[in-house]
Design a protein around this motif. Structure first.
Motif, PDB file in Angstrom:
ATOM      1  N   SER A 188       0.908  -1.586  -0.136  1.00 27.55           N
ATOM      2  CA  SER A 188       0.294   0.130  -0.484  1.00 27.55           C
ATOM      3  C   SER A 188       1.075   1.060  -0.303  1.00 27.55           C
ATOM      4  N   PRO A 189       0.636   2.470  -0.311  1.00 31.35           N
ATOM      5  CA  PRO A 189       1.448   3.494  -0.671  1.00 31.35           C
ATOM      6  C   PRO A 189       2.490   3.977   0.808  1.00 31.35           C
ATOM      7  N   ASP A 190       1.009   3.926   1.783  1.00 31.55           N
ATOM      8  CA  ASP A 190       1.790   3.909   3.050  1.00 31.55           C
ATOM      9  C   ASP A 190       2.970   2.556   3.495  1.00 31.55           C
ATOM     10  N   PHE A 230      -2.105   0.682  -6.963  1.00 37.59           N
ATOM     11  CA  PHE A 230      -3.032   1.926  -6.719  1.00 37.59           C
ATOM     12  C   PHE A 230      -2.521   3.172  -7.302  1.00 37.59           C
ATOM     13  N   SER A 234      -3.883   7.940  -4.426  1.00 32.51           N
ATOM     14  CA  SER A 234      -3.405   6.610  -2.714  1.00 32.51           C
ATOM     15  C   SER A 234      -4.857   6.093  -2.897  1.00 32.51           C
TER      16      SER A 234
END
Length: 298
Positions: A188-190, A230, A234
């Motif tokens: 995931s982007p984070d 993604f 995000s």
């Protein structure tokens, strides 16, 4: 959510397996079974520009952001490094006699997933092979890099995802993730979650900070999931499947927002192999039907 098809790019003679962005936001690259690497302008679908041709199918295409060179993974031969501005091959590496499924860059290294189960780590500047990681006898299909945890994940055809140390390359964790081949993985982007999918048509979400505990298991498609990606902001997640559909998901809740298919949107007639976001509201899809579709999301 409204999804509309705004363009179709045609010209490849075989299925399209790879899409890659360009240094210029209005251009992108494609390649596939015909071995042709084509640069397209988003506003001119009729103006495909041949950058390179290799004599075998290509599954993996990656742009090195540090120098603007395009890496082409030619099956059974190795890596061709192309200068897309000059349309010339500037280097090549006879890396393997196996198929090349994925290429990812991190700093000066490139990580290459091979069909013999090897992940090759190549010095991207010198184009020399630094290390072979052999953790399975079955294909390494997809690579995802997590610079926050200093790890990288690899999905394999033995249904397993393996987590390696990004610096020492030591194997840190083995996740028996799916009931069939793992085709596509992404953090995931984070970087808090790892998403995995593949032949069993399940989309799974793993909690990185809880030692990759399973957070969610979604029966996402009817047939194999070939790619997940993604959006640049995000907020959205897109999945592409052998069932000919693309699905758009909320990237926070994983709630299904839209199904893009042939019946409702004049979508692809065969397997959707690859996706590429060009901006948060525009998604490209490549298919076995030899076309690339451009989708506007609003």
């Amino acid at each position: 959510m409204i999804v509309e098809k705004i363009d179709t790019f045609g010209g490849h003679r075989e299925p399209i397996y790879a899409l890659e962005g360009s240094a210029s936001p209005d251009r992108f690259f494609s390649t596939g079974g015909d071995g042709q690497v084509v640069r397209w302008r988003l506003d001119r679908p009729d103006l495909g520009e041949l950058i390179a041709t290799v004599p075998a199918s290509v599954y993996a295409l990656a742009l090195n952001q540090l120098n603007g060179l395009l890496w082409v993974g030619q099956n059974y031969e190795g890596i061709h490094v192309i200068d897309p501005v000059q349309k010339t091959e500037v280097a090549s590496l006879k890396l393997t006699s196996a198929a090349i499924f994925d290429i990812k860059f991190y700093k000066n290294d490139s990580f290459v997933a091979l069909s013999d189960g090897v992940v090759a780590i190549v010095d991207a500047d010198l184009l020399v092979n630094r290390k072979h990681l052999k953790a399975s006898d079955q294909s390494a299909r997809s690579i995802a890099i997590n610079p926050v945890e200093r790890e990288f994940a690899v999905g394999y055809s033995d249904n397993v995802v393996r987590i390696f140390d990004l610096v020492t390359h030591e194997l840190k964790k083995v996740i028996h993730a799916h009931t069939n081949s793992v085709f596509t993985i992404a953090y995931s982007p984070d970087f808090r979650y790892l998403l995995t999918a593949g032949r069993d048509a399940h989309l799974k979400i793993w909690d990185v900070e809880k030692s990759y505990a399973l957070q969610n298991d979604i029966v996402a498609h009817m047939f194999a999931i070939n790619h997940l990606v993604f959006s640049p902001d995000s907020r959205l997640l897109a999945t592409a499947s052998m069932d000919k559909s693309i699905k758009i998901w909320d990237a926070e809740t994983y709630r299904l927002l839209k199904v893009v298919d042939r019946a409702r949107h004049a979508g692809h007639g065969t397997s959707v192999n690859k996706l590429l976001w060009t901006n948060p509201h525009q998604l490209l899809s490549a298919s076995d039907d030899r076309t690339i579709s451009v989708w506007k999301l609003s």
